[in-house]
Design a protein around this motif. Structure first.
Motif: not given
Length: 333
Positions: A176-180, A189-195, A198-202, A225-227
């Protein structure tokens, strides 16, 4: 709505459908078009005249092999693309803009801006969602379904949670993530999101995701952070057990041309110097790659790697100082 306005809308939709058919194939016969549209050949002729009035160069040929075809013209009205075509076009252009095609970046960005101008409003919003949610440090090459990219891009735009199954060791786990942002590298391709678990950026590889879905829960964006930088540093160093930093005596542009973006992060330091951040399973391998660049360099981190350089240097000097052994005796035949 009265009958007249309803008939007018039906005619407009039919004419647009006719235009879409003419764009799909080089030549259509009148009966073929009539069958596809569910009208008479006479109505097809009338709709063709309507397209000509709008500026579309529709030509009609007679006899065997004849039929209707859409010709090239300088004043072609708005481009007709269905959802999948628009998304696929935007993804391809984004890949070019990100560097997947050498020298195509500026042209791809210009084409994206033109695509934005000619698409219908509904599709324009969808494509803008994708464009506004993508960054890059290369160009995406691994094939990913456009519907997955669009689902993630919409979630980034609308600030809603997303969920997907993702490999963790030998099993799949629901994330479950907050996609950025979506980020295109020189490979995938990658997705930068807040996990959220795990309460951290991944960062996540999109090609490894399955069962991707946007959720209904909205979130308030966090300081992110800068994606592109975050993902590149992760790909080049954080995923490895050992990381190293070097000060290389060469301009950043020169070194970037020698190292793939997925292999190292190169930062300019001024004065013709740059910093190189990389990682690997073995620091000797990282050291060898930097050595083979052909520039003078210094080890910044970790300290033990600097000591390793001294040990290896002494071995190399000793090997070079030894007299060459005499050639083995050989007998003349």
């Amino acid at each position: 709505m009265d009958a007249a306005s309803g008939d007018e809308r039906g005619t407009t939709e039919r004419v647009l459908t006719l235009l879409g058919l003419l764009q799909q194939r080089q030549v259509w016969s009148g009966p073929e078009l009539a069958a596809r549209l569910g009208v008479t050949s006479r109505t097809v002729r009338r709709d063709v005249e309507r397209l000509r009035t709008l500026g579309y160069p529709v030509y009609a040929g007679q006899g065997v092999g004849g039929g209707y075809r859409l010709g090239p013209g300088k004043e072609l009205p708005p481009l007709l693309l269905d959802d999948e075509e628009a998304i696929a076009t935007a993804v391809s252009l984004l890949a070019g803009a990100g560097g997947a095609v050498a020298g195509a970046g500026d042209a791809a960005l210009r084409a994206l801006s033109k695509l934005d101008q000619v698409l219908p409003t509904r599709l324009r919003h969808e494509v803008r969602a994708l464009v506004g949610s993508v960054e890059s440090f290369g160009g995406g090459r691994t094939q990913v379904g456009p519907e997955v990219l669009m689902t993630l891009a919409r979630a980034c735009r609308d600030e809603v949670e997303a969920g997907f199954d993702y490999p963790s060791g030998k099993e799949l786990r629901r994330r479950r993530v907050e996609p950025y942002r979506l980020v295109a590298s020189d490979r995938r391709w990658y997705l930068l999101a807040y996990d959220l678990d795990r309460d951290d950026w991944r960062s996540f590889r999109v090609d490894r995701m399955t069962e991707v879905a946007a959720r209904a829960w909205r979130f308030r964006p966090r300081a992110a952070p800068d994606a592109a930088t975050y993902v590149q540093e992760g790909v080049a160093s954080r995923v490895y057990p050992h990381r190293a930093r070097f000060l290389v005596h060469a301009p950043a542009d020169t070194v970037r041309a020698q190292i793939p973006a997925s292999a190292a992060v190169v930062r300019p330091c001024g004065g013709g110097l740059c910093e190189v951040l990389s990682g690997g399973a073995d620091l000797d391998d990282v050291l060898l790659h930097v050595l083979r660049l052909g520039h003078a360099f210094e080890v910044l981190d970790p300290p033990e790697l600097a000591e390793r350089c001294r040990v290896l240097a002494e071995r190399l000097l000793a090997a070079g100082a030894q007299d060459a052994p005499p050639p083995p005796d050989t007998e003349e035949p």
